[in-house]
Design a protein around this motif. Structure first.
Motif, PDB file in Angstrom:
ATOM      1  N   VAL A  62     -37.797   9.270  -2.720  1.00  0.00           N
ATOM      2  CA  VAL A  62     -38.338   8.441  -3.790  1.00  0.00           C
ATOM      3  C   VAL A  62     -39.259   7.385  -3.186  1.00  0.00           C
ATOM      4  O   VAL A  62     -38.931   6.745  -2.192  1.00  0.00           O
ATOM      5  CB  VAL A  62     -37.189   7.759  -4.577  1.00  0.00           C
ATOM      6  N   THR A  63     -40.411   7.203  -3.809  1.00  0.00           N
ATOM      7  CA  THR A  63     -41.348   6.185  -3.360  1.00  0.00           C
ATOM      8  C   THR A  63     -40.815   4.812  -3.705  1.00  0.00           C
ATOM      9  O   THR A  63     -40.351   4.596  -4.826  1.00  0.00           O
ATOM     10  CB  THR A  63     -42.713   6.383  -4.045  1.00  0.00           C
ATOM     11  N   PRO A  64     -40.835   3.855  -2.765  1.00  0.00           N
ATOM     12  CA  PRO A  64     -40.352   2.505  -3.071  1.00  0.00           C
ATOM     13  C   PRO A  64     -41.117   1.885  -4.237  1.00  0.00           C
ATOM     14  O   PRO A  64     -42.296   2.146  -4.423  1.00  0.00           O
ATOM     15  CB  PRO A  64     -40.609   1.719  -1.785  1.00  0.00           C
ATOM     16  N   GLU A  99     -33.902  -3.749  -7.738  1.00  0.00           N
ATOM     17  CA  GLU A  99     -35.287  -3.511  -7.326  1.00  0.00           C
ATOM     18  C   GLU A  99     -35.830  -4.673  -6.507  1.00  0.00           C
ATOM     19  O   GLU A  99     -36.520  -4.470  -5.504  1.00  0.00           O
ATOM     20  CB  GLU A  99     -36.176  -3.273  -8.552  1.00  0.00           C
ATOM     21  N   SER A 100     -35.515  -5.897  -6.909  1.00  0.00           N
ATOM     22  CA  SER A 100     -35.997  -7.072  -6.180  1.00  0.00           C
ATOM     23  C   SER A 100     -35.405  -7.142  -4.782  1.00  0.00           C
ATOM     24  O   SER A 100     -36.121  -7.393  -3.804  1.00  0.00           O
ATOM     25  CB  SER A 100     -35.647  -8.345  -6.956  1.00  0.00           C
ATOM     26  N   HIS A 101     -34.110  -6.902  -4.667  1.00  0.00           N
ATOM     27  CA  HIS A 101     -33.489  -6.917  -3.339  1.00  0.00           C
ATOM     28  C   HIS A 101     -34.016  -5.762  -2.482  1.00  0.00           C
ATOM     29  O   HIS A 101     -34.219  -5.931  -1.271  1.00  0.00           O
ATOM     30  CB  HIS A 101     -31.965  -6.835  -3.454  1.00  0.00           C
ATOM     31  N   ALA A 102     -34.253  -4.612  -3.075  1.00  0.00           N
ATOM     32  CA  ALA A 102     -34.791  -3.474  -2.327  1.00  0.00           C
ATOM     33  C   ALA A 102     -36.178  -3.797  -1.793  1.00  0.00           C
ATOM     34  O   ALA A 102     -36.511  -3.441  -0.656  1.00  0.00           O
ATOM     35  CB  ALA A 102     -34.831  -2.229  -3.213  1.00  0.00           C
ATOM     36  N   LYS A 103     -36.976  -4.500  -2.584  1.00  0.00           N
ATOM     37  CA  LYS A 103     -38.319  -4.870  -2.132  1.00  0.00           C
ATOM     38  C   LYS A 103     -38.237  -5.821  -0.939  1.00  0.00           C
ATOM     39  O   LYS A 103     -38.970  -5.663   0.039  1.00  0.00           O
ATOM     40  CB  LYS A 103     -39.108  -5.515  -3.269  1.00  0.00           C
ATOM     41  N   VAL A 104     -37.336  -6.786  -1.019  1.00  0.00           N
ATOM     42  CA  VAL A 104     -37.170  -7.722   0.096  1.00  0.00           C
ATOM     43  C   VAL A 104     -36.754  -6.966   1.358  1.00  0.00           C
ATOM     44  O   VAL A 104     -37.294  -7.191   2.438  1.00  0.00           O
ATOM     45  CB  VAL A 104     -36.140  -8.820  -0.260  1.00  0.00           C
ATOM     46  N   LEU A 105     -35.797  -6.060   1.221  1.00  0.00           N
ATOM     47  CA  LEU A 105     -35.338  -5.288   2.380  1.00  0.00           C
ATOM     48  C   LEU A 105     -36.424  -4.355   2.903  1.00  0.00           C
ATOM     49  O   LEU A 105     -36.572  -4.182   4.122  1.00  0.00           O
ATOM     50  CB  LEU A 105     -34.083  -4.494   2.017  1.00  0.00           C
ATOM     51  N   ALA A 106     -37.190  -3.739   2.016  1.00  0.00           N
ATOM     52  CA  ALA A 106     -38.242  -2.808   2.434  1.00  0.00           C
ATOM     53  C   ALA A 106     -39.368  -3.521   3.177  1.00  0.00           C
ATOM     54  O   ALA A 106     -39.963  -2.954   4.088  1.00  0.00           O
ATOM     55  CB  ALA A 106     -38.793  -2.065   1.219  1.00  0.00           C
ATOM     56  N   SER A 142     -28.415   2.759  -4.506  1.00  0.00           N
ATOM     57  CA  SER A 142     -29.524   2.336  -5.375  1.00  0.00           C
ATOM     58  C   SER A 142     -30.579   1.594  -4.560  1.00  0.00           C
ATOM     59  O   SER A 142     -31.779   1.821  -4.735  1.00  0.00           O
ATOM     60  CB  SER A 142     -29.001   1.437  -6.496  1.00  0.00           C
ATOM     61  N   LEU A 143     -30.143   0.714  -3.674  1.00  0.00           N
ATOM     62  CA  LEU A 143     -31.080  -0.015  -2.808  1.00  0.00           C
ATOM     63  C   LEU A 143     -31.835   0.947  -1.894  1.00  0.00           C
ATOM     64  O   LEU A 143     -33.047   0.809  -1.688  1.00  0.00           O
ATOM     65  CB  LEU A 143     -30.331  -1.060  -1.982  1.00  0.00           C
ATOM     66  N   ALA A 144     -31.128   1.932  -1.345  1.00  0.00           N
ATOM     67  CA  ALA A 144     -31.749   2.906  -0.447  1.00  0.00           C
ATOM     68  C   ALA A 144     -32.775   3.770  -1.190  1.00  0.00           C
ATOM     69  O   ALA A 144     -33.829   4.099  -0.640  1.00  0.00           O
ATOM     70  CB  ALA A 144     -30.682   3.779   0.206  1.00  0.00           C
ATOM     71  N   LEU A 145     -32.479   4.124  -2.414  1.00  0.00           N
ATOM     72  CA  LEU A 145     -33.433   4.909  -3.204  1.00  0.00           C
ATOM     73  C   LEU A 145     -34.718   4.143  -3.478  1.00  0.00           C
ATOM     74  O   LEU A 145     -35.763   4.734  -3.712  1.00  0.00           O
ATOM     75  CB  LEU A 145     -32.808   5.333  -4.538  1.00  0.00           C
ATOM     76  N   LEU A 146     -34.637   2.821  -3.432  1.00  0.00           N
ATOM     77  CA  LEU A 146     -35.797   1.982  -3.746  1.00  0.00           C
ATOM     78  C   LEU A 146     -36.479   1.412  -2.503  1.00  0.00           C
ATOM     79  O   LEU A 146     -37.301   0.511  -2.627  1.00  0.00           O
ATOM     80  CB  LEU A 146     -35.362   0.858  -4.686  1.00  0.00           C
ATOM     81  N   GLY A 147     -36.134   1.912  -1.316  1.00  0.00           N
ATOM     82  CA  GLY A 147     -36.900   1.529  -0.131  1.00  0.00           C
ATOM     83  C   GLY A 147     -36.129   0.895   1.006  1.00  0.00           C
ATOM     84  O   GLY A 147     -36.644   0.792   2.110  1.00  0.00           O
ATOM     85  N   ALA A 148     -34.900   0.436   0.793  1.00  0.00           N
ATOM     86  CA  ALA A 148     -34.107  -0.108   1.901  1.00  0.00           C
ATOM     87  C   ALA A 148     -33.631   1.058   2.765  1.00  0.00           C
ATOM     88  O   ALA A 148     -33.495   2.187   2.294  1.00  0.00           O
ATOM     89  CB  ALA A 148     -32.911  -0.886   1.359  1.00  0.00           C
ATOM     90  N   THR A 149     -33.403   0.803   4.038  1.00  0.00           N
ATOM     91  CA  THR A 149     -32.898   1.860   4.910  1.00  0.00           C
ATOM     92  C   THR A 149     -31.381   1.778   5.014  1.00  0.00           C
ATOM     93  O   THR A 149     -30.795   0.708   4.811  1.00  0.00           O
ATOM     94  CB  THR A 149     -33.492   1.749   6.327  1.00  0.00           C
TER      95      THR A 149
END
Length: 184
Positions: A62-64, A99-106, A142-149
């Motif tokens: 999935v694309t972040p 989504e916001s936390h995933a963006k920060v992690l990504a 959910s975080l990993a699907l949105l760009g976190a590793t």
């Protein structure tokens, strides 16, 4: 007479144990994969297990998500995801937070996060530890699907051991059924 009394006592004991075990049961299968919601461009929604949403190596295809509005700071984001009774499905209400936390992690690959899963006081200790773990893992996925590793995330469970509210009513229980996102 003594034999009939023993048989009656044994039957009553077996019935009591069966009733006790039935009362402790749950329809939630903790070994199942957490459901992952995917939406297509046509507006349809499907739910699949996490394994089906990943590539052969287990990484997400999935694309972040890019959130407009500039830089998002982890300091001003919410940290709690609440769950329904006996459930580890992440509710749609918490999508913007995740989504916001995933963006920060990504955007900060050196940043790490621990997701702590919690339950209310009902149920046995082992069951609640397993349910808390599933809740933490559902948020981590959910975080990993949105760009976190996966390397940035750690899911742990405290079960019913750390209630945020002491009480024996639905209002208290609802506040204790949560996952907490903590920087590490």
């Amino acid at each position: 007479m003594m034999h009939a009394l023993r048989t009656t006592t044994l039957c009553a004991a077996v019935a009591a144990v069966a009733a006790l075990l039935a009362g402790c049961g749950s329809s939630v299968k903790l070994d199942d994969q957490a459901p992952v919601e995917s939406r297509t461009g046509s507006g349809t929604t499907s739910t699949t297990p996490r394994a089906a949403a990943t590539g052969p190596s287990g990484s997400s295809s999935v694309t972040p998500v890019t959130i407009p509005g500039g830089t998002v700071s982890a300091a001003n984001l919410g940290r709690l995801v609440y769950f329904d009774f006996d459930s580890f499905t992440v509710k749609e209400d918490f999508r913007p937070l995740i989504e916001s936390h995933a963006k920060v992690l990504a955007t900060n690959k050196g940043k790490r996060m621990t997701i702590e899963g919690h339950t209310d006081e009902r149920g046995g200790r082992e069951y609640n530890l397993a349910l808390g773990q599933k809740r933490a893992e559902a948020v981590a996925k959910s975080l990993a699907l949105l760009g976190a590793t996966d390397a940035q995330l750690e899911a742990v469970s405290f079960g019913k051991e750390r209630p945020v509210v002491e009480g024996h009513d639905e209002s208290s229980w609802a506040k204790n059924r949560r996952a907490e996102l903590k920087d590490r």
